[in-house]
Scaffold this motif. Structure first.
Motif, PDB file in Angstrom:
ATOM      1  N   THR A   1       0.825  -1.204   0.000  1.00 21.70           N
ATOM      2  CA  THR A   1       0.000   0.000   0.000  1.00 21.70           C
ATOM      3  C   THR A   1       0.862   1.257   0.000  1.00 21.70           C
ATOM      4  OG1 THR A   1      -1.448  -1.284   1.404  1.00 21.70           O
ATOM      5  CG2 THR A   1      -2.016   0.998   1.096  1.00 21.70           C
ATOM      6  N   VAL A   2       1.941   1.216   0.769  1.00 27.29           N
ATOM      7  CA  VAL A   2       2.821   2.382   0.836  1.00 27.29           C
ATOM      8  C   VAL A   2       3.396   2.687  -0.546  1.00 27.29           C
ATOM      9  CG1 VAL A   2       4.972   3.279   1.775  1.00 27.29           C
ATOM     10  CG2 VAL A   2       3.436   2.000   3.245  1.00 27.29           C
ATOM     11  N   VAL A   3       3.925   1.653  -1.194  1.00 26.77           N
ATOM     12  CA  VAL A   3       4.502   1.865  -2.519  1.00 26.77           C
ATOM     13  C   VAL A   3       3.418   2.285  -3.509  1.00 26.77           C
ATOM     14  CG1 VAL A   3       5.567   0.684  -4.465  1.00 26.77           C
ATOM     15  CG2 VAL A   3       6.496   0.385  -2.187  1.00 26.77           C
ATOM     16  N   MET A   4       2.252   1.685  -3.390  1.00 29.59           N
ATOM     17  CA  MET A   4       1.148   2.020  -4.294  1.00 29.59           C
ATOM     18  C   MET A   4       0.801   3.500  -4.201  1.00 29.59           C
ATOM     19  SD  MET A   4      -0.950   0.769  -6.508  1.00 29.59           S
ATOM     20  CE  MET A   4      -2.237   1.677  -7.376  1.00 29.59           C
ATOM     21  N   VAL A   5       0.653   3.995  -2.975  1.00 29.42           N
ATOM     22  CA  VAL A   5       0.306   5.413  -2.821  1.00 29.42           C
ATOM     23  C   VAL A   5       1.480   6.284  -3.281  1.00 29.42           C
ATOM     24  CG1 VAL A   5      -0.385   7.202  -1.193  1.00 29.42           C
ATOM     25  CG2 VAL A   5      -1.345   4.923  -0.995  1.00 29.42           C
ATOM     26  N   GLY A   6       2.714   5.835  -3.000  1.00 29.46           N
ATOM     27  CA  GLY A   6       3.881   6.564  -3.489  1.00 29.46           C
ATOM     28  C   GLY A   6       3.885   6.624  -5.015  1.00 29.46           C
ATOM     29  N   LEU A   7       3.566   5.495  -5.615  1.00 31.47           N
ATOM     30  CA  LEU A   7       3.472   5.414  -7.074  1.00 31.47           C
ATOM     31  C   LEU A   7       2.426   6.374  -7.617  1.00 31.47           C
ATOM     32  CD1 LEU A   7       3.515   1.693  -8.135  1.00 31.47           C
ATOM     33  CD2 LEU A   7       3.648   3.544  -9.744  1.00 31.47           C
ATOM     34  N   MET A   8       1.273   6.400  -6.941  1.00 35.83           N
ATOM     35  CA  MET A   8       0.198   7.285  -7.392  1.00 35.83           C
ATOM     36  C   MET A   8       0.635   8.737  -7.305  1.00 35.83           C
ATOM     37  SD  MET A   8      -2.800   5.166  -5.529  1.00 35.83           S
ATOM     38  CE  MET A   8      -4.035   6.443  -5.421  1.00 35.83           C
ATOM     39  N   MET A   9       1.340   9.072  -6.213  1.00 39.21           N
ATOM     40  CA  MET A   9       1.782  10.463  -6.063  1.00 39.21           C
ATOM     41  C   MET A   9       2.758  10.831  -7.166  1.00 39.21           C
ATOM     42  SD  MET A   9       2.115  10.651  -1.939  1.00 39.21           S
ATOM     43  CE  MET A   9       2.688  12.319  -1.871  1.00 39.21           C
ATOM     44  N   ILE A  10       3.616   9.873  -7.534  1.00 33.04           N
ATOM     45  CA  ILE A  10       4.594  10.155  -8.587  1.00 33.04           C
ATOM     46  C   ILE A  10       3.906  10.256  -9.951  1.00 33.04           C
ATOM     47  CG2 ILE A  10       6.511   9.165  -9.887  1.00 33.04           C
ATOM     48  CD1 ILE A  10       7.472   7.909  -7.253  1.00 33.04           C
ATOM     49  N   LEU A  11       3.073   9.257 -10.242  1.00 32.56           N
ATOM     50  CA  LEU A  11       2.511   9.197 -11.589  1.00 32.56           C
ATOM     51  C   LEU A  11       1.396  10.206 -11.826  1.00 32.56           C
ATOM     52  CD1 LEU A  11       2.380   5.323 -12.128  1.00 32.56           C
ATOM     53  CD2 LEU A  11       4.111   6.926 -12.905  1.00 32.56           C
ATOM     54  N   LEU A  12       0.648  10.518 -10.768  1.00 34.33           N
ATOM     55  CA  LEU A  12      -0.508  11.395 -10.957  1.00 34.33           C
ATOM     56  C   LEU A  12      -0.179  12.875 -10.735  1.00 34.33           C
ATOM     57  CD1 LEU A  12      -3.331   9.281  -9.248  1.00 34.33           C
ATOM     58  CD2 LEU A  12      -2.588   9.259 -11.610  1.00 34.33           C
ATOM     59  N   SER A  13       1.076  13.154 -10.430  1.00 37.96           N
ATOM     60  CA  SER A  13       1.433  14.555 -10.178  1.00 37.96           C
ATOM     61  C   SER A  13       1.180  15.417 -11.414  1.00 37.96           C
ATOM     62  CB  SER A  13       2.904  14.636  -9.786  1.00 37.96           C
ATOM     63  OG  SER A  13       3.422  15.889 -10.148  1.00 37.96           O
ATOM     64  N   PRO A  14       0.469  16.535 -11.229  1.00 35.72           N
ATOM     65  CA  PRO A  14       0.138  17.357 -12.394  1.00 35.72           C
ATOM     66  C   PRO A  14       1.363  18.070 -12.976  1.00 35.72           C
ATOM     67  CG  PRO A  14      -0.686  18.363 -10.384  1.00 35.72           C
ATOM     68  CD  PRO A  14      -0.104  17.044  -9.994  1.00 35.72           C
ATOM     69  N   SER A  15       2.403  18.264 -12.187  1.00 34.08           N
ATOM     70  CA  SER A  15       3.551  19.002 -12.726  1.00 34.08           C
ATOM     71  C   SER A  15       4.581  18.069 -13.363  1.00 34.08           C
ATOM     72  CB  SER A  15       4.188  19.846 -11.626  1.00 34.08           C
ATOM     73  OG  SER A  15       4.502  19.028 -10.521  1.00 34.08           O
ATOM     74  N   THR A  16       4.943  16.983 -12.659  1.00 39.97           N
ATOM     75  CA  THR A  16       6.031  16.165 -13.175  1.00 39.97           C
ATOM     76  C   THR A  16       5.635  14.731 -13.487  1.00 39.97           C
ATOM     77  OG1 THR A  16       6.694  15.559 -10.961  1.00 39.97           O
ATOM     78  CG2 THR A  16       7.753  17.487 -11.904  1.00 39.97           C
ATOM     79  N   GLY A  17       4.412  14.354 -13.159  1.00 40.09           N
ATOM     80  CA  GLY A  17       4.037  12.944 -13.302  1.00 40.09           C
ATOM     81  C   GLY A  17       3.674  12.554 -14.718  1.00 40.09           C
ATOM     82  N   MET A  18       3.389  11.266 -14.873  1.00 43.50           N
ATOM     83  CA  MET A  18       3.006  10.731 -16.164  1.00 43.50           C
ATOM     84  C   MET A  18       1.737  11.417 -16.670  1.00 43.50           C
ATOM     85  SD  MET A  18       2.940   6.671 -16.684  1.00 43.50           S
ATOM     86  CE  MET A  18       1.173   6.530 -16.561  1.00 43.50           C
ATOM     87  N   VAL A  19       0.769  11.562 -15.767  1.00 43.33           N
ATOM     88  CA  VAL A  19      -0.495  12.175 -16.159  1.00 43.33           C
ATOM     89  C   VAL A  19      -0.280  13.630 -16.558  1.00 43.33           C
ATOM     90  CG1 VAL A  19      -2.729  12.939 -15.269  1.00 43.33           C
ATOM     91  CG2 VAL A  19      -1.950  10.623 -14.837  1.00 43.33           C
ATOM     92  N   GLY A  20       0.549  14.321 -15.770  1.00 42.49           N
ATOM     93  CA  GLY A  20       0.853  15.712 -16.088  1.00 42.49           C
ATOM     94  C   GLY A  20       1.485  15.834 -17.466  1.00 42.49           C
ATOM     95  N   ASN A  21       2.431  14.937 -17.731  1.00 41.82           N
ATOM     96  CA  ASN A  21       3.109  14.976 -19.025  1.00 41.82           C
ATOM     97  C   ASN A  21       2.167  14.654 -20.177  1.00 41.82           C
ATOM     98  OD1 ASN A  21       5.466  15.631 -17.782  1.00 41.82           O
ATOM     99  ND2 ASN A  21       6.200  13.507 -17.656  1.00 41.82           N
TER     100      ASN A  21
END
Lengths: 307, 307
Positions: free
Chosen positions: B128-148
Motif C-alpha cells: 500500500t505504501v509503494v502504491m500510494v507513493g506510485l500514485m503520487m509520482i505518476l498522478l502529479s500534475p507538474s512532473t508525473g506521467m499524467v501531467g506529461n
C-alpha cells in the motif's frame, strides 16, 4: 433423407453463422485484453525506466519508452541510505519469523478442525469465525498489547495477528477434500498417533496449501505498515514500509536539509531515489510468486469451493 | 448409537483418544483468546470514562455519553458519508474481476493467456505504501506521467491527489488497477470446474460462444459471486485504514476522513480512548447488522448464504 435435408442445412447455416460471430467476438476480446495489458504494465515499466534515468529528464516528461540519460545514481544513493538497510533487515526478519509462526498455527488448527471425529468441532469453528465479524477495535487491542508489555518489541510484529481465520477456513477445506479419511484409519491400526500422522503423512501431502498460505502470509508481512505505525516507537525496529512511507509520502527526506545548492542536490537525489526504492522494495516479494505459481490453481481452487 | 445423542463416557473417550488434535488446536486458540477475545472485554471502555490509572474495570461508567458525543459532532455525518461513498463506489466495480475471469476463460490456453494472467496478478504484490507513493509520482500534475500526458495536448492536468471531488475516484480506480487480476483468480478457478460436457452439449445445440458465456459461465459463477458480495456488504463501513490514511493530505481532507482514520486520530493521536472506542463499536455494530440483513435476504431469494 430427403425430408431431413433442409433441417440439416438450416442448422449447418446457423453453426456457420455462429462461427463468424465467434471470431468477431474473439478479435474484440483480444483487442480489449491487449489494451488492458498496456494499462497494467505501463506504469510498472515506467517506474523501471525512470529509476535508470536522469531525474530532470523524467520530470520534464522526456522519458516515455526508454531510459533517458542513463544513470545508476538513484541506486547508489539508496546504498548510502542506512535507514533503508535497517528496515530491510527488519522486514526480512518479520516476514520469515511471522510466516513460520503463521503457517504452524493456522495449518495445524485447520487440520484439527477438518477432522470429523473432533468433539466440539462446531463450537471451536464458531469461536474462530466470530472474530471475523466482531473485534475489540483499535484502542482496546492497543491497550491489551500494552498490558502484555509487547508494545515496541520484536514480538508484537510477528505474534498477535498470526491467527488468520480466513486462512484456517481455506486450509480446512483443503484437508477435508484432499486427504482421504481411510488414511487415518489405516495409520491408527498401525498404532500411529495423531501428531505423528499429521507430521509424517498429512503435511507431505499438503504442499499446495502450505505454499499458497505461505505466500499469502509472507506478502502480508512484507507489505504491512499499520502494525508498525501503531505498535513501534523505536526506529531500529521499523520495517521497510514505514521507512518507505517517510521517503515516498511524507517527504521527511527533503525537510531539514537546509537551503541553497546543497539542498537542491539533496532534493534531486531524493527524487531520484523514489524510483529505485520502489523497485528494491517490491521486486523481492514478487520473486516469490513464480515459485508458488504451480501450486496456485490447486490451492485457490480449494478456496473457491464454498463451504 | 446414533450420532447426536449425548453420551458423556463416549465423548470423553473420543477426546482422550484424539488428544493430539487438541494439541494442534491449542496455539491458535490461545492466541485468539489473548489477542481477539481479551480486547473484546476492552470494548467496555466505550461506556466508561477510561482512565489509565484505574484500568478498564475500575474506571467510572459513562453510559452512552461518548456515543452521543459522536452523533452530535460535526464529524459524524461527514465521516459516515465519506465512508459510504467510497464503499458504495467500490461495490459498483465488483463485476469487473468477473468480466476479466470470463475473458480469460475464453482465451485458448496458450502463452498469451499465461502471460496475461501473470501480469494481471503483479500489481497485487505492491504494498500500500509503494502504491500510494506510485500514485503520487505518476498522478502529479507538474512532473508525473499524467501531467506529461496532458501537456502533450497542451492542457493543464487536474491535481488528482489533492482534489476533494476526485478523491473517491482515485481511491477506487487505483484499487481496481491493483487488485482486479488477483480478485479474478477465484472466479477463474470456479470456471475451470465447469463440466466440459455442458459446453459440448451447447455446441451441438448450436450455441455461439456468447451464448455459452451467457447461459453456462455466468450462472456457474453466481454462487461464488453472491458469497463474496455478502462479505463485501458486511464490510460496508469498514473501508480500510491503510490506503486512505496514506492518501490523505491537506488538500483532500474534507472528503478523505473516514471512520477508521477518524478512530485512529481520536484514539491514538489525541489519546481519547473511550471516545475512539465508542466510534469503533458503532462502526462494528452497523457492519454486523448489515451482514446479517444481507445474508437473510440472500438466503430467502437465492439459497446462497454464509451460514
Amino acid at each position: 433423407m430427403g425430408v431431413l435435408e433442409p433441417v440439416v442445412k438450416e442448422s449447418m447455416g446457423k453453426i456457420k453463422n455462429n462461427r463468424s460471430s465467434d471470431s468477431v467476438m474473439e478479435i474484440i476480446m483480444y483487442v480489449i485484453a491487449v489494451i488492458f495489458l498496456v494499462i497494467l504494465i505501463y506504469p510498472l515499466y515506467f517506474i523501471v525506466i525512470a529509476s535508470f534515468s536522469d531525474p530532470s529528464a523524467v520530470a520534464g516528461g522526456q522519458v516515455w519508452l526508454f531510459p533517458k540519460g542513463f544513470t545508476l545514481d538513484g541506486y547508489k544513493e539508496l546504498l548510502r541510505h542506512e535507514n533503508i538497510w535497517i528496515g530491510y533487515r527488519n522486514t526480512v526478519l518479520y516476514t520469515v519469523v511471522g510466516t513460520a509462526i503463521g503457517l504452524v498455527v493456522n495449518i495445524s488448527a485447520a487440520y484439527a478442525l477438518s477432522r470429523k471425529d473432533l468433539v466440539g468441532r462446531k463450537y471451536v469453528s464458531l469461536f474462530f469465525i466470530f472474530t471475523m465479524f466482531f473485534n475489540g477495535g483499535l484502542i482496546p487491542t492497543f491497550l491489551t498489547i500494552r498490558d502484555f508489555h509487547m508494545y515496541d518489541t520484536f514480538l508484537v510484529m510477528v505474534l498477535p495477528f498470526s491467527v488468520g481465520v480466513f486462512n484456517i477456513i481455506v486450509a480446512r477445506t483443503f484437508f477435508q477434500t484432499s486427504i482421504p479419511g481411510d488414511l487415518w484409519e489405516a495409520a491408527q491400526i498401525d498404532g500411529c498417533g495423531n501428531l505423528r500422522y499429521f507430521v509424517q503423512v498429512v503435511l507431505p501431502l499438503s504442499k499446495a496449501i502450505i505454499a499458497v498460505l505461505g505466500l499469502w502470509i509472507a506478502v502480508g508481512y512484507w507489505n504491512s505498515y499499520f502494525n508498525a505505525l501503531i505498535y513501534l516507537k523505536d526506529p531500529n525496529l521499523y520495517p521497510l514500509q514505514l521507512i518507505l512511507r517517510n521517503i515516498l509520502i511524507t517527504n521527511q527526506m527533503q525537510s531539514g536539509m537546509g537551503t541553497g545548492e546543497a539542498a537542491q542536490i539533496a532534493l534531486r537525489l531524493a527524487n531520484m531515489m523514489r524510483y529505485s526504492v520502489i523497485i528494491v522494495a517490491t521486486v523481492p516479494i514478487m520473486c516469490l510468486y513464480p515459485f508458488v505459481q504451480k501450486y496456485f490453481n490447486q490451492g485457490v481452487m480449494i478456496g473457491a469451493v464454498k463451504e | 448409537m446414533k450420532s447426536g445423542q449425548y453420551n458423556p463416557g463416549r465423548t470423553f473417550g473420543q477426546v482422550k483418544q484424539n488428544w493430539g488434535l487438541y494439541a494442534l488446536l491449542f496455539p491458535a486458540v490461545v492466541l485468539t483468546l489473548l489477542f481477539a477475545y481479551i480486547p473484546m472485554y476492552g470494548v467496555l471502555i466505550a461506556f466508561k470514562d477510561y482512565s489509565p490509572a484505574l484500568g478498564i474495570g475500575e474506571s467510572p461508567w459513562a453510559g452512552f455519553k461518548y456515543f452521543e458525543k459522536f452523533f452530535n459532532s460535526y464529524q459524524f455525518s461527514s465521516t459516515i458519508k465519506n465512508t459510504m461513498i467510497i464503499s458504495l463506489y467500490s461495490m459498483i466495480t465488483f463485476p469487473i474481476p468477473i468480466i476479466l475471469a470470463l475473458m480469460v476463460n475464453q482465451m485458448r490456453p496458450n502463452r498469451f493467456r499465461r502471460f496475461f494472467q501473470t501480469v494481471s496478478y503483479m500489481p497485487h504484490f505492491i504494498s500500500t505504501v509503494v502504491m500510494v507513493g506510485l500514485m503520487m509520482i505518476l498522478l502529479s500534475p507538474s512532473t508525473g506521467m499524467v501531467g506529461n500526458l496532458y501537456s502533450l495536448f497542451g492542457k493543464e492536468a487536474p491535481d488528482l491527489m489533492g482534489s476533494t471531488s476526485l478523491f473517491s475516484s482515485v481511491y477506487v480506480w487505483s484499487d481496481v488497477w491493483q487488485h482486479v487480476g488477483w480478485d479474478s483468480i477465484i472466479f477463474i478457478a470456479a470456471l475451470s470446474s465447469v463440466d466440459p460436457s455442458l459446453y459440448e452439449a451447447a455446441t451441438v445445440d448450436g450455441a455461439s460462444r456468447w451464448h455459452k458465456v451467457r447461459f453456462i459461465d455466468i450462472p456457474m459463477l453466481m454462487p461464488t459471486a453472491i458469497t463474496l458480495l455478502i462479505l463485501r456488504v458486511g464490510g460496508l463501513l469498514g473501508v480500510g485504514f491503510e490506503k486512505v490514511y496514506l492518501m490523505q493530505n491537506d488538500l483532500n481532507g474534507t472528503s478523505s476522513e473516514i471512520l477508521s482514520t477518524y478512530v485512529y486520530k481520536i484514539g491514538l493521536l489525541s489519546s481519547q480512548y473511550s471516545f475512539s472506542s465508542a466510534i469503533n463499536l458503532f462502526n462494528t455494530i452497523i457492519n454486523f447488522i448489515l451482514l446479517i440483513m444481507v445474508n437473510q435476504i440472500s438466503k430467502k431469494y437465492s439459497e446462497n448464504s454464509l451460514w
